[in-house]
Write a protein that holds these residues in place. Structure first.
Motif, mmCIF file in Angstrom:
data_model
loop_
_atom_site.group_PDB
_atom_site.id
_atom_site.type_symbol
_atom_site.label_atom_id
_atom_site.label_comp_id
_atom_site.label_asym_id
_atom_site.label_seq_id
_atom_site.Cartn_x
_atom_site.Cartn_y
_atom_site.Cartn_z
ATOM 1 N N ALA A 115 -29.501 -7.585 8.653
ATOM 2 C CA ALA A 115 -29.216 -6.249 8.121
ATOM 3 C C ALA A 115 -29.218 -5.179 9.204
ATOM 4 O O ALA A 115 -29.030 -4.001 8.906
ATOM 5 C CB ALA A 115 -30.250 -5.895 7.049
ATOM 6 N N LYS A 116 -29.445 -5.591 10.458
ATOM 7 C CA LYS A 116 -29.464 -4.694 11.619
ATOM 8 C C LYS A 116 -30.578 -3.653 11.547
ATOM 9 O O LYS A 116 -30.456 -2.555 12.084
ATOM 10 C CB LYS A 116 -28.104 -4.002 11.805
ATOM 11 N N LEU A 117 -31.690 -4.027 10.898
ATOM 12 C CA LEU A 117 -32.853 -3.151 10.853
ATOM 13 C C LEU A 117 -33.863 -3.504 11.939
ATOM 14 O O LEU A 117 -34.665 -2.654 12.334
ATOM 15 C CB LEU A 117 -33.533 -3.233 9.475
ATOM 16 N N LEU A 118 -33.843 -4.751 12.408
ATOM 17 C CA LEU A 118 -34.725 -5.200 13.479
ATOM 18 C C LEU A 118 -33.930 -6.057 14.461
ATOM 19 O O LEU A 118 -32.847 -6.548 14.137
ATOM 20 C CB LEU A 118 -35.901 -6.030 12.920
ATOM 21 N N THR A 119 -34.508 -6.234 15.642
ATOM 22 C CA THR A 119 -33.906 -7.088 16.662
ATOM 23 C C THR A 119 -34.985 -7.995 17.238
ATOM 24 O O THR A 119 -36.091 -7.536 17.527
ATOM 25 C CB THR A 119 -33.293 -6.246 17.796
ATOM 26 N N MET A 165 -29.054 -5.768 -1.410
ATOM 27 C CA MET A 165 -30.027 -6.204 -0.409
ATOM 28 C C MET A 165 -31.317 -5.405 -0.618
ATOM 29 O O MET A 165 -31.364 -4.199 -0.405
ATOM 30 C CB MET A 165 -29.486 -5.955 0.999
ATOM 31 N N THR A 166 -32.360 -6.090 -1.104
ATOM 32 C CA THR A 166 -33.626 -5.422 -1.405
ATOM 33 C C THR A 166 -34.749 -6.172 -0.716
ATOM 34 O O THR A 166 -34.795 -7.401 -0.747
ATOM 35 C CB THR A 166 -33.870 -5.396 -2.927
ATOM 36 N N PHE A 167 -35.668 -5.450 -0.102
ATOM 37 C CA PHE A 167 -36.784 -6.068 0.598
ATOM 38 C C PHE A 167 -38.052 -5.989 -0.247
ATOM 39 O O PHE A 167 -38.289 -4.994 -0.936
ATOM 40 C CB PHE A 167 -37.006 -5.382 1.942
ATOM 41 N N ASN A 168 -38.876 -7.040 -0.162
ATOM 42 C CA ASN A 168 -40.122 -7.050 -0.922
ATOM 43 C C ASN A 168 -41.194 -6.233 -0.187
ATOM 44 O O ASN A 168 -40.997 -5.819 0.963
ATOM 45 C CB ASN A 168 -40.573 -8.500 -1.177
ATOM 46 N N PRO A 169 -42.332 -5.967 -0.830
ATOM 47 C CA PRO A 169 -43.362 -5.122 -0.210
ATOM 48 C C PRO A 169 -43.849 -5.646 1.143
ATOM 49 O O PRO A 169 -44.106 -4.855 2.062
ATOM 50 C CB PRO A 169 -44.481 -5.112 -1.249
ATOM 51 N N ARG A 170 -43.970 -6.968 1.305
ATOM 52 C CA ARG A 170 -44.412 -7.516 2.589
ATOM 53 C C ARG A 170 -43.400 -7.199 3.682
ATOM 54 O O ARG A 170 -43.766 -6.814 4.805
ATOM 55 C CB ARG A 170 -44.596 -9.035 2.473
ATOM 56 N N GLN A 171 -42.130 -7.372 3.360
ATOM 57 C CA GLN A 171 -41.086 -7.100 4.348
ATOM 58 C C GLN A 171 -41.049 -5.620 4.719
ATOM 59 O O GLN A 171 -40.818 -5.259 5.869
ATOM 60 C CB GLN A 171 -39.728 -7.557 3.806
ATOM 61 N N ASP A 192 -38.675 -13.433 7.621
ATOM 62 C CA ASP A 192 -38.458 -12.034 7.249
ATOM 63 C C ASP A 192 -37.658 -11.299 8.327
ATOM 64 O O ASP A 192 -36.734 -10.528 8.019
ATOM 65 C CB ASP A 192 -39.797 -11.321 7.026
ATOM 66 N N VAL A 193 -38.018 -11.541 9.574
ATOM 67 C CA VAL A 193 -37.333 -10.866 10.677
ATOM 68 C C VAL A 193 -35.867 -11.287 10.732
ATOM 69 O O VAL A 193 -34.979 -10.458 10.984
ATOM 70 C CB VAL A 193 -38.043 -11.154 12.017
#
Length: 253
Positions: free
Chosen positions: A46-50, A1-7, A39-40
């Motif tokens: 991934a439980k990084l945001l709600t 699981m990898t996020f891009n720069p915008r994310q 994105d959200v």
């Protein structure tokens, strides 16, 4: 699981503002609200945001991300951190290694290191290093936490306090803006505190997503750490906190 720069920028905006509307995020990132929502949604999984009514915020500080998810999140970054750590570990060294997916990567990177003596409360670390014939592995007693095979409890703390090692290698769930190190399970925190106390040098391994996360239980402060190994340069504000705490920062290439 990898996020891009915008994310990643989106995540940084939410962490800085705590809660923010989708429309404000879209303006700040120069994208459409639909892009923000996509994105959200991925970061919520991934439980990084709600997602809240009309906005986006940080998840609960009470519950950690599932172990299986943490295993694959930022796996490349964790492997790069682990390689740098292993290169710094001298032969014939004694180590204390705690619970965490990054410390497990460190164990893999030490798979062929000579003459190590490792004390751990992580059954995954023990299993990995048991394949190294030149490594003595000592496993702490205590209660095995089934979700990640971490060993915790007062028995574990008492066991750890029997040892004094060259280097304690610890992972963490959260690094606050003031340098406070936090985690989710008070029993795990007590073991990590004992590891810090019983280590002549303390090395903290933490990928960039640990900065600014929320977690409930205070474990320690950066001033108790000798070296921080991470995968990206800290922000200017965090760099100032690290400098004041006297922490050497090693960024994995």
């Amino acid at each position: 699981m990898t996020f891009n720069p915008r994310q990643r920028r989106l995540l940084e905006h939410v962490r800085a503002q705590v809660t923010v509307s989708v429309e404000d995020l879209a303006r700040q990132l120069s994208v459409t609200p639909q892009t923000v929502r996509r994105d959200v949604k991925q970061m919520e999984e991934a439980k990084l945001l709600t997602r809240y009514h009309g906005g986006v915020g940080l998840p609960s500080s009470v519950e950690n991300i599932d172990y299986n998810q943490r295993q694959v999140m930022n796996s490349d970054a964790k492997q790069r951190i682990a390689a740098v750590v292993a290169a710094r570990v001298p032969p014939a060294c004694s180590l204390l290694i705690n619970i965490g997916t990054t410390t497990e990567e460190v164990a893999r990177a030490l798979a062929h290191h000579p003459d190590l003596h490792v004390v751990t409360n992580n059954l995954n670390v023990a299993a990995i290093l048991a394949d190294n014939p030149k490594c003595e592995v000592i496993v702490a007693g205590g209660v095995v936490r089934n979700r990640d095979r971490g060993i915790i409890g007062e028995v574990t703390v008492d066991f750890i306090r029997q040892f004094k090692v060259d280097i304690g290698i610890i992972g963490i769930s959260s690094i606050d803006s003031d340098g406070t190190l936090r985690d989710f399970d008070p029993r795990e925190v007590k073991v990590a505190q004992a590891i810090i106390e019983q280590s002549r040098a303390v090395w903290l391994v933490a990928d960039r997503d640990k900065f600014g996360r929320q977690a409930l239980v205070r474990m320690a402060h950066l001033s108790q750490v000798d070296v921080l190994f991470t995968d990206a340069p800290p922000s200017a504000a965090m760099a100032s906190v690290l400098e004041e705490a006297g922490v050497e920062v090693v960024v994995a290439p």
